[in-house]
Design a protein around this motif. Structure first.
Motif, PDB file in Angstrom:
ATOM      1  N   ARG A 103      -4.800  49.593  40.826  1.00  0.00           N
ATOM      2  CA  ARG A 103      -5.016  48.527  40.082  1.00  0.00           C
ATOM      3  C   ARG A 103      -6.376  48.470  40.091  1.00  0.00           C
ATOM      4  NH1 ARG A 103      -3.219  43.225  43.781  1.00  0.00           N
ATOM      5  NH2 ARG A 103      -5.321  44.128  44.753  1.00  0.00           N
ATOM      6  N   THR A 161       0.642  56.197  39.357  1.00  0.00           N
ATOM      7  CA  THR A 161       0.374  55.069  40.172  1.00  0.00           C
ATOM      8  C   THR A 161       1.111  54.933  41.332  1.00  0.00           C
ATOM      9  OG1 THR A 161       2.044  53.564  38.784  1.00  0.00           O
ATOM     10  CG2 THR A 161       0.111  53.632  37.891  1.00  0.00           C
ATOM     11  N   PRO A 182       3.515  50.030  35.660  1.00  0.00           N
ATOM     12  CA  PRO A 182       2.018  49.866  34.965  1.00  0.00           C
ATOM     13  C   PRO A 182       1.087  49.093  35.890  1.00  0.00           C
ATOM     14  CG  PRO A 182       3.744  48.257  34.221  1.00  0.00           C
ATOM     15  CD  PRO A 182       4.366  49.231  35.282  1.00  0.00           C
ATOM     16  N   VAL A 183      -0.128  49.384  35.578  1.00  0.00           N
ATOM     17  CA  VAL A 183      -1.370  48.768  36.352  1.00  0.00           C
ATOM     18  C   VAL A 183      -2.170  48.214  35.390  1.00  0.00           C
ATOM     19  CG1 VAL A 183      -1.065  50.271  38.345  1.00  0.00           C
ATOM     20  CG2 VAL A 183      -2.649  50.906  36.466  1.00  0.00           C
ATOM     21  N   ALA A 184      -3.050  47.041  35.848  1.00  0.00           N
ATOM     22  CA  ALA A 184      -4.033  46.433  34.944  1.00  0.00           C
ATOM     23  C   ALA A 184      -5.246  47.355  35.198  1.00  0.00           C
ATOM     24  CB  ALA A 184      -4.179  45.013  35.487  1.00  0.00           C
ATOM     25  N   THR A 185      -5.972  47.409  34.252  1.00  0.00           N
ATOM     26  CA  THR A 185      -7.447  48.146  34.191  1.00  0.00           C
ATOM     27  C   THR A 185      -8.328  47.025  34.521  1.00  0.00           C
ATOM     28  OG1 THR A 185      -7.684  47.842  31.877  1.00  0.00           O
ATOM     29  CG2 THR A 185      -6.417  49.906  32.428  1.00  0.00           C
ATOM     30  N   ARG A 240      -3.169  46.701  30.019  1.00  0.00           N
ATOM     31  CA  ARG A 240      -2.665  47.546  31.137  1.00  0.00           C
ATOM     32  C   ARG A 240      -2.246  48.852  30.672  1.00  0.00           C
ATOM     33  NH1 ARG A 240      -0.415  43.858  34.806  1.00  0.00           N
ATOM     34  NH2 ARG A 240       1.401  45.203  35.135  1.00  0.00           N
TER      35      ARG A 240
END
Length: 323
Positions: free
Chosen positions: A11, A43, A48-51, A56
């Motif tokens: 994250r 991950t 999904p992950v936020a950058t 994302r």
């Protein structure tokens, strides 16, 4: 079968660092044009992950990818920064790292090294991180053999890099180690980056703050010395200007600056030389005289010793516009 490089995106992953492994390893090919590496991103949960930017990323893999990876890369993320590394080392991350198979190579980019250190994977090993955070790293992880000056470290199966673009240097180094200079140079040409950079992180460290001229002690003498770096600055002369004995002046100077007068003057002369190389058209001989080193040979020796780089190479790197 191509060597599998797994990039673990946490994250807040920093977008630039996240893309380095795919860009460098993804451009490495053998003589027939076949890829030498397969690069895949995962991950902690496959979601999904936020950058660190305003988007994302969605990935195709969860932590199971780590079980078959030949190399695992941990790029920098906001969660891996010096203030958040302990909190970011969650049971989920610990479980993911335990999935890495024995013999796999482990790499970190920038402050990703904080997470490897928090996991105990760098204990007793050489490592580096972004120069801005090396003091905090050293305090937090005293068992790690921190080298704050280099662009990257290579301890065989564990490698770390300094800040941001040093990740490019590290990945090119790995390609060179795996497949030789010809392949690494071809990757560098394709990516329009130098295959090898002179020096280490020391040349990027910010300049020392200007001295304050007010108050008692040695501040006024230091301010005067900064205006006269191109001339001789013997200790006795400095002490006389401060109205102190040499012994008292030396003691007070070290108490106020943490360095001896000679060390401090050399540091300031090095900084003056850096500014002249970056901002003027002076020759190397002229820079040496203006900064107080006297000769080009002395200037080269000092920059090699302090910055691991020659004056001409430093100028090519930091010159704002072509000469």
């Amino acid at each position: 079968m191509a060597h599998l490089v797994a990039v673990l995106a946490l994250r807040g992953v920093i977008a630039f660092e996240l893309g380095i492994p795919a860009r460098i390893f993804g451009n490495a090919k053998d003589g027939s044009g076949r890829p030498l590496y397969e690069v895949a991103t995962c991950t902690l949960d496959g979601g999904p992950v936020a950058t660190s930017a305003d988007f994302r990323i969605a990935v195709d893999h969860g932590p199971e990818l780590l079980e078959r990876a030949d190399t695992v890369v941990v790029p920098a993320s906001h969660d891996a920064d010096p203030d958040g590394a302990d909190a970011a080392f969650t049971p989920e991350l610990a479980a993911a790292l335990r999935r890495i198979r024995p013999g796999a190579r482990l790499m970190s980019i920038c402050t990703g090294s904080f997470l490897l250190a928090a996991a105990g994977l760098l204990d007793g090993r050489p490592a580096t991180t972004h120069w801005r955070y090396t003091e905090r790293f050293a305090r937090a992880f005293p068992k790690v053999r921190l080298d704050p000056d280099v662009l990257y470290t290579d301890d065989g199966d564990v490698l770390t890099s300094g800040g941001v673009a040093a990740g490019v240097d590290l990945c090119l180094h790995v390609v060179r180690r795996d497949h030789g200079s010809a392949v690494a140079n071809a990757v560098a040409r394709n990516c329009l980056v130098p295959p090898w950079r002179d020096g280490g992180q020391k040349q990027y460290v910010e300049a020392p703050s200007p001295v304050e001229t007010g108050g008692s002690g040695t501040a006024a003498v230091r301010a005067w010395a900064l205006e006269h770096l191109d001339g001789p600055l013997p200790l006795r002369r400095l002490a006389e200007r401060a109205g102190m004995s040499v012994r008292t002046f030396t003691r007070r100077f070290r108490e106020e600056t943490g360095a001896s007068p000679g060390q401090w003057i050399t540091t300031q002369r090095t900084e003056r030389a850096r500014q002249l190389l970056e901002r003027t058209d002076l020759t190397i001989d002229q820079v040496a005289r203006e900064s107080g080193f006297g000769t080009a040979a002395s200037l080269r020796l000092q920059l090699r010793d302090r910055l691991d780089v020659a004056p001409s190479a430093y100028r090519r790197t930091f010159r704002a516009a072509p000469l």
